[in-house]
Scaffold this active site. Structure first.
Site, PDB file in Angstrom:
ATOM      1  N   GLU A 119       0.831  -1.220   0.000  1.00  0.00           N
ATOM      2  CA  GLU A 119       0.000   0.000   0.000  1.00  0.00           C
ATOM      3  C   GLU A 119       0.859   1.263   0.000  1.00  0.00           C
ATOM      4  O   GLU A 119       0.372   2.345   0.321  1.00  0.00           O
ATOM      5  CB  GLU A 119      -0.949   0.014   1.218  1.00  0.00           C
ATOM      6  CG  GLU A 119      -1.909  -1.154   1.318  1.00  0.00           C
ATOM      7  CD  GLU A 119      -3.024  -1.149   0.265  1.00  0.00           C
ATOM      8  OE1 GLU A 119      -3.033  -0.260  -0.601  1.00  0.00           O
ATOM      9  OE2 GLU A 119      -3.861  -2.060   0.325  1.00  0.00           O
ATOM     10  N   HIS A 142      -2.717   2.240   8.002  1.00  0.00           N
ATOM     11  CA  HIS A 142      -3.822   1.492   7.392  1.00  0.00           C
ATOM     12  C   HIS A 142      -4.040   0.242   8.224  1.00  0.00           C
ATOM     13  O   HIS A 142      -3.082  -0.489   8.521  1.00  0.00           O
ATOM     14  CB  HIS A 142      -3.489   1.121   5.945  1.00  0.00           C
ATOM     15  CG  HIS A 142      -4.347   0.003   5.429  1.00  0.00           C
ATOM     16  ND1 HIS A 142      -5.723   0.071   5.407  1.00  0.00           N
ATOM     17  CD2 HIS A 142      -4.033  -1.230   4.954  1.00  0.00           C
ATOM     18  CE1 HIS A 142      -6.206  -1.064   4.924  1.00  0.00           C
ATOM     19  NE2 HIS A 142      -5.203  -1.875   4.645  1.00  0.00           N
ATOM     20  N   HIS A 144      -7.376  -2.839   9.654  1.00  0.00           N
ATOM     21  CA  HIS A 144      -8.638  -3.498   9.313  1.00  0.00           C
ATOM     22  C   HIS A 144      -9.549  -3.548  10.547  1.00  0.00           C
ATOM     23  O   HIS A 144      -9.790  -4.636  11.095  1.00  0.00           O
ATOM     24  CB  HIS A 144      -8.364  -4.931   8.821  1.00  0.00           C
ATOM     25  CG  HIS A 144      -7.504  -5.023   7.593  1.00  0.00           C
ATOM     26  ND1 HIS A 144      -6.930  -6.206   7.153  1.00  0.00           N
ATOM     27  CD2 HIS A 144      -7.116  -4.083   6.686  1.00  0.00           C
ATOM     28  CE1 HIS A 144      -6.238  -5.987   6.045  1.00  0.00           C
ATOM     29  NE2 HIS A 144      -6.323  -4.701   5.746  1.00  0.00           N
ATOM     30  N   HIS A 214     -12.806  -3.078   3.259  1.00  0.00           N
ATOM     31  CA  HIS A 214     -11.371  -3.363   3.401  1.00  0.00           C
ATOM     32  C   HIS A 214     -10.806  -2.854   4.729  1.00  0.00           C
ATOM     33  O   HIS A 214     -10.398  -3.663   5.560  1.00  0.00           O
ATOM     34  CB  HIS A 214     -10.610  -2.757   2.210  1.00  0.00           C
ATOM     35  CG  HIS A 214      -9.136  -3.025   2.224  1.00  0.00           C
ATOM     36  ND1 HIS A 214      -8.333  -2.869   1.130  1.00  0.00           N
ATOM     37  CD2 HIS A 214      -8.304  -3.429   3.220  1.00  0.00           C
ATOM     38  CE1 HIS A 214      -7.078  -3.173   1.440  1.00  0.00           C
ATOM     39  NE2 HIS A 214      -7.033  -3.518   2.705  1.00  0.00           N
TER      40      HIS A 214
HETATM   41  P1  13P Z   1       1.071  -5.513   3.079  1.00  0.00           P
HETATM   42  O1  13P Z   1       1.438  -6.811   3.764  1.00  0.00           O
HETATM   43  O2  13P Z   1       1.662  -5.435   1.688  1.00  0.00           O
HETATM   44  O3  13P Z   1       1.419  -4.327   3.928  1.00  0.00           O
HETATM   45  O4  13P Z   1      -0.505  -5.525   2.823  1.00  0.00           O
HETATM   46  C1  13P Z   1      -1.421  -5.640   3.883  1.00  0.00           C
HETATM   47  C2  13P Z   1      -2.704  -4.964   3.588  1.00  0.00           C
HETATM   48  O5  13P Z   1      -3.462  -4.709   4.495  1.00  0.00           O
HETATM   49  C3  13P Z   1      -3.033  -4.586   2.187  1.00  0.00           C
HETATM   50  O6  13P Z   1      -4.135  -3.736   2.145  1.00  0.00           O
HETATM   51 ZN    ZN Z   2      -5.427  -3.829   3.975  1.00  0.00          ZN
END
Ligand code: 13P
Ligand code: ZN
Length: 273
Positions: A119, A142, A144, A214
């Site tokens: 990302e 970022h 989840h 996401h």
């Molecule tokens: P990475 O392992 O490449 O950081 O990806 C994790 C992720 O949450 C992608 O949206």
């Molecule tokens: Zn992600």
């Protein structure tokens, strides 16, 4: 093995805080497997010795040209790396990168040739914007968060302003600490430049951005601040969900009560730079 952190206590403190926060991400259940990623601008810690460090892996393209990032240095989580591993070993599960003079590529300089997160386009687009606007913010996160991602599966909450309205009305602190609310980015391919571009547009007007089905993206003074921004909104989503689980749609604070908090606390309506 020598680390770039050796005899650099200020830089070590930044990375220690990243490790602390990644532990929280795992504990909260927001970081399954390699889920989520982080960048922190560490340019202020780049002394002459760091600036002289050679690349330890071939130069790679960012996918975007970001004119304010020339010569900037970042810590980035490694792609495929786990937050729970990063919490113990941040330098084995992330890397220090330097943006090349063309502002479109980067090189890894320490500690190990760990490829940065997939990302990176989104993270660096936000970092470029923060520098462009003279912001003192250094970190992007970022992750989840379960309740917020769940809400993004409802067409109702994807309507402009609806998710912010509901979350603000759950508890006054959400409004106080996320006064710009949450922006929505309709579903886009993870890691894509399109996702980065849409995220950039939304962060200009919101505290946190939600990627449909996401996760979230937040910016902050440091990574703890970006975590708190996400946590405040996720707490409100959790209260909403608890009420729904008890079988009712929560009333929420009235619009008058929301306006009162906005006025009394003189909450910003624009992103402070
Ligand atoms: P990475 O392992 O490449 O950081 O990806 C994790 C992720 O949450 C992608 O949206
Ligand atoms: Zn992600």
């Amino acid at each position: 093995m020598n680390s770039i952190l050796d005899s650099r206590p200020a830089l070590r403190a930044v990375i220690d805080q990243v490790a602390e926060v990644t532990g929280y991400l795992w504990q909260k259940g927001w970081a399954e497997r390699n889920g989520g990623n982080i960048t922190v601008n560490i340019t202020e810690h780049a002394d002459e010795e760091i600036k002289a460090l050679p690349a330890i892996a071939p130069v790679r393209q960012i996918g975007k040209t970001l004119p304010h990032l020339r010569g900037q240095y970042f810590y980035a989580k490694g792609t495929g790396k786990r937050m729970r591993d990063l919490a113990r070993q941040p330098m084995q599960n992330g890397a220090i990168i330097r943006i090349c003079p063309d502002c479109a590529s980067y090189e890894i300089i320490a500690d190990e040739p760990v490829m940065p997160t997939s990302e990176l386009p989104s993270h660096l687009a936000l970092q470029d914007y923060l520098l462009e606007t003279g912001s003192t913010y250094k970190a992007t996160l970022h992750t989840h968060p379960i309740e917020l991602v769940a809400m993004s599966h409802s067409e109702r909450f994807l309507r402009p302003g609806e998710m912010t309205r509901v979350l603000w009305s759950m508890i006054p602190e959400t409004l106080a600490f996320a006064p710009l609310g949450i922006g929505i980015v309709p579903y886009k391919l993870p890691g894509s430049v399109e996702l980065a571009d849409a995220t950039l547009e939304q962060i200009k007007e919101h505290d946190v951005v939600l990627w449909e089905k996401h996760g979230t993206v937040a910016v902050g003074q440091d990574i703890m601040d970006a975590f708190d921004q996400t946590d405040v909104l996720c707490k409100a989503a959790n209260i909403y969900m608890c009420a729904r689980s008890m079988g009712f749609e929560p009333d929420g604070m009235t619009p008058e009560a929301v306006r009162e908090v906005q006025q009394v606390f003189n909450l910003p309506t624009k992103r402070p730079s």
